[in-house]
Design a protein around this motif. Structure first.
Motif, mmCIF file in Angstrom:
data_model
loop_
_atom_site.group_PDB
_atom_site.id
_atom_site.type_symbol
_atom_site.label_atom_id
_atom_site.label_comp_id
_atom_site.label_asym_id
_atom_site.label_seq_id
_atom_site.Cartn_x
_atom_site.Cartn_y
_atom_site.Cartn_z
ATOM 1 N N LEU A 221 -28.433 -6.598 12.328
ATOM 2 C CA LEU A 221 -27.611 -5.394 12.481
ATOM 3 C C LEU A 221 -27.253 -4.795 11.118
ATOM 4 O O LEU A 221 -27.200 -3.582 10.955
ATOM 5 N N ARG B 229 -29.739 -2.535 9.912
ATOM 6 C CA ARG B 229 -29.762 -1.244 10.627
ATOM 7 C C ARG B 229 -28.352 -0.646 10.712
ATOM 8 O O ARG B 229 -28.012 0.037 11.682
ATOM 9 N N ASN C 263 -27.148 1.800 9.242
ATOM 10 C CA ASN C 263 -27.181 3.265 9.358
ATOM 11 C C ASN C 263 -27.308 3.687 10.824
ATOM 12 O O ASN C 263 -26.692 4.662 11.262
ATOM 13 N N ILE C 264 -28.088 2.921 11.589
ATOM 14 C CA ILE C 264 -28.282 3.260 13.007
ATOM 15 C C ILE C 264 -26.979 3.014 13.782
ATOM 16 O O ILE C 264 -26.575 3.829 14.627
#
Lengths: 194, 165
Positions: free
Chosen positions: B27, B30, B32-33
């Protein structure tokens, strides 16, 4: 005879909206900014003009979409496309399935995987790794999700690491989103020859 | 952006991933996601221009879709955002929305969420004929579509955690 396409295909159709898209000449500045319309770029698809009705969401959705499908690291691009294809097959989104099957075939330089999937669905003859990916994504796309711990274990057994599994979850879930716009707000139709 | 700076994230709050775990590391890669997902939740649930769908109605419809997907904790979270008790009833998938004059909207949202493949042009025409504007139809679809994404990310993270490597 209807020009609406009802069967899965890699030939990307046109998309005809069921609602009236925003008219470029009537768009607000906020809409034009989100559409990235500049004097040298005035070509915007009917789909994006439709989504411009909800400009606040459109603005933030595009970078999220691109991040999930194209950011470096994690799962390969063609495998992320498999997640997108599985969701689109569950939701019967012909347009999304075509775009992403075409992309998968080009990135993987192989049409056999998507040929198999479109011909046989869950019974497609796939490699162990593709099988694990497709089955998990297909189950996660049901409502509610039917993905199981066994399917998760199959992903790990097929060699996927945590970063790849997370990317698969994200790309599959993202198409749960995209399908509910594309398939609901418009029809896939035969391309009008120029 | 580190996970610590994400002070407000529905996904991280509800997934309950232990720090230092392999899933937490994934996580982190990611983040930014995760952050953009939260930005989008805010845009869908609390837009400045809400059209015909108030923030209360949006939270109720979001909770309704979470409930249809069996995501009780997520449904509770959205129910917590609703001020008007009459609107709050819409969060229950067993309620038709008739009392609120939103039966057509609830029918549409339930079908798009749970029987997506069966949605056709007639469903859009029905909304238009009951007086829902095209812009408001797009707004409904975005609420539905975003929720369909969020519930699946949560379901997937939970499975990762339960089967934790």
């Amino acid at each position: 005879m209807s020009d609406v396409i009802r069967k899965f295909t890699r030939n990307v159709p046109d998309w005809r909206p069921r609602v009236e898209p925003v008219k470029l000449e009537e768009a607000s500045q906020e809409q034009l900014d989100a559409l990235k319309v500049t004097p040298s770029n005035t070509k915007v698809s009917a789909y994006v003009l439709t989504l411009a009705h909800d400009v606040e969401t459109l603005k933030v959705r595009s970078p999220l979409f691109n991040g999930i499908m194209y950011d470096k690291g994690g799962m390969s691009r063609d495998e992320r496309e498999l997640g997108a294809i599985a969701a689109s097959m569950v939701n019967h989104c012909i347009y999304c399935a075509a775009v992403h099957a075409d992309r998968h075939a080009k990135i993987a330089k192989d049409t056999t995987v998507t040929d198999e999937l479109f011909a046989k669905g869950l019974k497609a003859d796939l490699s162990t790794r593709d099988r694990a990916i497709f089955d998990f994504a297909h189950a996660l796309s049901q409502t509610p999700s039917e993905a199981t711990p066994e399917q998760m274990s199959a992903l790990r057994d097929a060699g996927l690491d945590e970063a790849e599994i997370l990317d698969l979850i994200l790309s599959t879930a993202l198409f749960g989103w995209a399908n509910r716009l594309m398939h609901v707000l418009g029809d896939p139709v035969r391309k009008v020859s120029a | 952006m580190s996970m610590e700076t994400l002070t407000k994230s529905t996904l991280l709050d509800l997934a309950g991933i232990a720090g230092g775990s392999p899933i937490a590391a994934a996580l982190e890669g990611r983040s930014n996601i995760v952050a953009m997902t939260q930005t989008t939740e805010d845009a869908v649930l609390k837009p400045v221009d809400a059209g015909s769908w108030s923030h209360d109605v949006r939270a109720a419809l979001a909770a309704r879709i979470a409930a249809l997907n069996g995501e009780g904790a997520l449904a509770d979270r959205y129910c917590g955002l609703i001020a008007d008790p009459e609107v709050a009833e819409l969060a229950d998938p067993l309620k038709s929305g008739k009392v609120q004059g939103m039966e057509h909207v609830c029918d549409f949202m339930d079908k798009v969420a749970a029987q997506t493949r069966d949605v056709d042009a007639e469903d859009i025409r029905t909304l238009q004929e009951s007086g829902v504007s095209d812009a408001d139809i797009v707004r409904l679809c975005e609420i539905n579509a975003f929720m369909s994404y969020q519930v699946r990310v949560l379901a997937g993270l939970r499975l990762m955690k339960e089967t934790g490597a």
